[in-house]
Write a protein that holds these residues in place. Structure first.
Motif, PDB file in Angstrom:
ATOM      1  N   PRO A 308       0.164  -1.354   0.294  1.00 44.79           N
ATOM      2  CA  PRO A 308      -0.430   0.299   0.430  1.00 44.79           C
ATOM      3  C   PRO A 308       0.592   1.786  -0.418  1.00 44.79           C
ATOM      4  O   PRO A 308       0.520   2.033  -0.668  1.00 44.79           O
ATOM      5  CB  PRO A 308      -0.776  -0.046   1.614  1.00 44.79           C
ATOM      6  N   LEU A 309       2.128   1.797   0.713  1.00 44.63           N
ATOM      7  CA  LEU A 309       2.785   2.114   0.590  1.00 44.63           C
ATOM      8  C   LEU A 309       3.067   2.713  -0.454  1.00 44.63           C
ATOM      9  O   LEU A 309       3.155   3.791  -1.379  1.00 44.63           O
ATOM     10  CB  LEU A 309       3.737   2.722   2.000  1.00 44.63           C
ATOM     11  N   VAL A 316       1.205   9.153  -6.649  1.00 48.54           N
ATOM     12  CA  VAL A 316       2.091  10.876  -7.075  1.00 48.54           C
ATOM     13  C   VAL A 316       2.959  10.861  -7.653  1.00 48.54           C
ATOM     14  O   VAL A 316       4.048  11.518  -7.517  1.00 48.54           O
ATOM     15  CB  VAL A 316       1.845  11.203  -6.340  1.00 48.54           C
ATOM     16  N   GLY A 317       3.431   9.738  -8.832  1.00 45.53           N
ATOM     17  CA  GLY A 317       4.157  10.090  -9.718  1.00 45.53           C
ATOM     18  C   GLY A 317       5.787   9.550  -9.301  1.00 45.53           C
ATOM     19  O   GLY A 317       6.741   9.745  -9.575  1.00 45.53           O
ATOM     20  N   GLY A 318       5.129   7.900  -8.211  1.00 48.75           N
ATOM     21  CA  GLY A 318       6.812   7.200  -7.929  1.00 48.75           C
ATOM     22  C   GLY A 318       7.560   6.770  -9.236  1.00 48.75           C
ATOM     23  O   GLY A 318       8.295   6.419  -8.710  1.00 48.75           O
ATOM     24  N   PRO A 325       5.732  15.110  -6.358  1.00 48.70           N
ATOM     25  CA  PRO A 325       6.123  16.473  -5.290  1.00 48.70           C
ATOM     26  C   PRO A 325       7.060  15.923  -4.377  1.00 48.70           C
ATOM     27  O   PRO A 325       7.147  16.816  -3.541  1.00 48.70           O
ATOM     28  CB  PRO A 325       3.985  16.537  -4.932  1.00 48.70           C
ATOM     29  N   LEU A 326       6.556  14.907  -4.139  1.00 44.37           N
ATOM     30  CA  LEU A 326       7.330  14.211  -3.072  1.00 44.37           C
ATOM     31  C   LEU A 326       9.097  13.610  -3.317  1.00 44.37           C
ATOM     32  O   LEU A 326      10.282  13.672  -2.632  1.00 44.37           O
ATOM     33  CB  LEU A 326       7.343  12.768  -2.868  1.00 44.37           C
ATOM     34  N   ALA A 360      -2.465   4.358   3.426  1.00 44.70           N
ATOM     35  CA  ALA A 360      -1.549   5.325   3.461  1.00 44.70           C
ATOM     36  C   ALA A 360      -1.586   6.502   2.908  1.00 44.70           C
ATOM     37  O   ALA A 360      -2.561   7.349   2.017  1.00 44.70           O
ATOM     38  CB  ALA A 360      -0.724   3.484   2.659  1.00 44.70           C
ATOM     39  N   TRP A 361      -1.215   7.549   3.339  1.00 48.99           N
ATOM     40  CA  TRP A 361      -0.925   9.442   2.968  1.00 48.99           C
ATOM     41  C   TRP A 361       0.316   9.926   3.172  1.00 48.99           C
ATOM     42  O   TRP A 361       1.226  10.079   4.124  1.00 48.99           O
ATOM     43  CB  TRP A 361      -1.829   9.701   3.636  1.00 48.99           C
ATOM     44  N   PRO A 362       1.015  10.574   2.294  1.00 48.35           N
ATOM     45  CA  PRO A 362       2.060  11.427   2.499  1.00 48.35           C
ATOM     46  C   PRO A 362       1.746  13.044   2.963  1.00 48.35           C
ATOM     47  O   PRO A 362       0.678  14.049   3.630  1.00 48.35           O
ATOM     48  CB  PRO A 362       2.495  11.827   0.420  1.00 48.35           C
ATOM     49  N   VAL A 363       2.684  13.040   3.910  1.00 43.30           N
ATOM     50  CA  VAL A 363       2.234  14.527   4.511  1.00 43.30           C
ATOM     51  C   VAL A 363       3.563  15.181   4.205  1.00 43.30           C
ATOM     52  O   VAL A 363       4.579  14.634   4.240  1.00 43.30           O
ATOM     53  CB  VAL A 363       2.502  14.226   5.697  1.00 43.30           C
ATOM     54  N   ARG A 364       3.314  16.171   3.605  1.00 42.78           N
ATOM     55  CA  ARG A 364       4.183  17.393   3.678  1.00 42.78           C
ATOM     56  C   ARG A 364       4.269  19.156   4.008  1.00 42.78           C
ATOM     57  O   ARG A 364       3.224  18.689   4.434  1.00 42.78           O
ATOM     58  CB  ARG A 364       4.078  17.504   1.759  1.00 42.78           C
TER      59      ARG A 364
END
Length: 575
Positions: A308-309, A316-318, A325-326, A360-364
């Protein structure tokens, strides 16, 4: 003289790791070898005698059985005058442990250089440069003056004796291929005397064989622990093969990181692609249960496991981190956090956290700064439960298990720098800077008024500049939410003294008020960074902050002044 084959570990040159996995070749053997053998290649040689390697995977306690058909095909009997050789037709490969990389070492590569012995004059004249091709009509016995090494150079670290034995080995292998289908899958690469067989041979030939970035083999096929696959080591790295993933080289930073994790015994398991060159110059290599990324800015690899991660990262473009953006991974995927439930991965511009209940969620951005200062998942907010949502003004709110956090996502931007000017007095300097604020109307909107207008009759002092930096959450000033910033004066030479007077401001119903004032100074130095600007929040109400720093430098009794204003910024910080 041998042409040097540079191995750079990647790139577009013929000797570099290819950008993507090449298609399986219709015939992987070089043309010269095809003329010498007419049998079609078949799967991996079951007759190759190998030993279990030493890797971080648990070593096998048993040796793979050799099919009885291998013993049914006798090796050609040597002629009476044949000189003794050091290896049999099916050489016993000495166990070659997988390399043990260090997390702090930079991977290196080897290039082919001519042996000093090979460049020495011979009785029949100068040797030709090393061709890298199979030996034509190899001798099956040692014939002084008639061996390939007598007419062609060979590269380091091989000796003439080793080159001669390799030629004899080539002749014996060709003879065996007439009666053994298994032997037909193997090939020697002079002056190396190792047999490279099956799918690994096909992959090696498809990359260019001896002309590839891998250079010459340093082992034959080695069965990995548990009989899960095979590998062959080369001068610049190995090729690994598994039934599930196929044959692929793993070299340089990828080999280093994979080795640290445990090679094929790690959670990544076997490679399923070659290195993939990404649009921004970085690289990615896929494995059965994850991937390793290497950013173009450095040679350090970081791994992420499938699940999931990684699915969220890919969303998001991994797969092309340069446009995500990450950005790239900056460390290995942490597959178990202290609570035993969550996972996380850190990237250039943020993190992704996973929890089986919340996803799973990004934090920025500001949200990550504040959440991190409060304790990340161990804070009262717990794990993230959503993406950050823009309210239409660039202000984002993200839901966590126990409440929301808000902030900006864009990287912080420092305000314009301020030059130092002479004034009749400190009061005159403050009055002039205040007039510039009044002309702009908004004290935070007058971004470059000071830099673009020179005070009447003043003289600029060039060796120094005042830099406002940017407003941010302070994460090293104790518990609770704290807003601050760190203005800096930089000079080319030591000043008699440097002083900062800073007002931290906030907006209250359309008016700007001073939250607090701070002062800092130093003597006989070139630079001063003010570190005591910090406002302790009393709640989490959204508030706009700004500020002004008045800088004063003293040069032999003469004073010069500058003023700067950090760009205003909104924080969940009640005043």
């Amino acid at each position: 003289m041998i042409a040097v084959l540079m191995a750079t570990g990647g790139g577009a040159a013929a000797t570099a790791q290819p950008s993507t996995t090449p298609a399986a070749p219709t015939s992987s053997a070089p043309a010269a070898l095809q003329q010498q053998q007419q049998q079609a290649p078949v799967p991996t040689d079951p007759c190759a005698t190998t030993t279990a390697p030493t890797t971080t995977a648990a070593p096998s306690t048993s040796t793979p059985a050799t099919p009885t058909s291998c013993a049914e095909v006798p090796s050609p009997a040597p002629a009476p005058q044949q000189a003794p050789v050091t290896q049999s037709e099916a050489p016993v490969v000495t166990d070659v442990p997988a390399p043990t990389p260090s997390g702090t070492t930079t991977p290196t590569t080897t290039s082919l250089t001519p042996s000093a012995e090979a460049t020495a004059p011979t009785a029949v004249g100068k040797r030709i440069p090393y061709t890298g091709l199979p030996t034509e009509n190899p001798n099956s016995t040692l014939i002084p003056g008639k061996m390939r090494s007598d007419r062609e150079e060979w590269p380091e670290p091989f000796t003439k004796e080793e080159a001669d034995q390799a030629e004899i080995g080539e002749a014996r292998l060709l003879a065996k291929q007439r009666t053994s289908r298994a032997a037909a899958t193997c090939q020697k690469y002079w002056p190396s005397n190792f047999d490279v067989c099956g799918a690994i041979r096909d992959k090696y030939n498809s990359l260019g064989g001896t002309f590839s970035f891998l250079l010459l083999p340093t082992s034959g096929n080695i069965v990995n622990p548990g009989n899960t696959g095979e590998r062959v080591t080369f001068m610049n790295g190995p090729i690994y093969w598994s039934a599930a993933g196929g044959a692929h080289p793993v070299v340089n930073s990828f080999l280093n990181r994979w080795g640290i994790l445990g090679y094929e015994g790690s959670y990544l398991k076997y490679p399923t692609t070659d290195e993939i060159v990404l649009p921004d110059g970085g690289r990615r290599q896929e494995f059965q249960d994850g991937a390793i990324y290497v950013a173009f800015q450095n040679a350090i690899g970081s791994a992420i496991q499938n699940g999931p991660l990684r699915d969220k990262y890919n969303s998001v473009g991994g797969l092309t981190p340069g446009s995500s953006p990450l950005g790239y991974l900056t460390g290995d995927h942490i597959r178990s956090l202290p609570d035993g439930q969550g996972q996380m991965a850190r990237f250039q511009n943020g993190v992704i956290y996973y929890h089986p209940t919340h996803g799973a969620w990004p934090v920025r951005g500001d949200i990550l700064s504040l959440w991190g200062h409060l304790g990340y998942e161990a804070s009262k907010y717990g794990y993230p439960r959503s993406d950050a949502i823009d309210d239409g003004t660039g202000w984002f709110t993200q839901t966590f298990a126990n409440g929301p956090l808000s902030g900006e996502m864009t990287p912080p931007i420092a305000g314009p720098e301020g030059a130092f000017y002479s004034f009749d007095s400190r009061e005159a300097a403050i009055a002039w800077f205040d007039s510039q604020e009044a002309l702009a109307g908004d004290p935070q909107a007058r971004q470059s008024a000071t830099a673009s207008r020179i005070p009447p009759g003043s003289v600029q002092y060039g060796p120094c500049i005042l830099i406002p930096q940017f407003l941010h959450w302070r994460t090293d000033s104790g518990p609770g939410a704290i807003v601050g910033y760190k203005p800096v004066t930089r000079c080319d030479e030591p000043m008699t003294s440097i002083k900062h007077e800073t007002d931290l401001r906030y907006e209250y119903f359309g008016y700007w008020r001073i939250a607090d004032s701070y002062s800092s100074n130093n003597y006989g130095v070139k630079n001063l960074q003010q570190k005591n600007v910090e406002f302790h929040c009393t709640g989490d109400t959204g508030t706009w902050f700004g500020g002004r720093t008045l800088g004063t430098i003293n040069v032999g009794g003469k004073e010069y002044y500058a003023a700067v204003y950090p760009p205003r910024k909104k924080f969940d910080c009640e005043v």
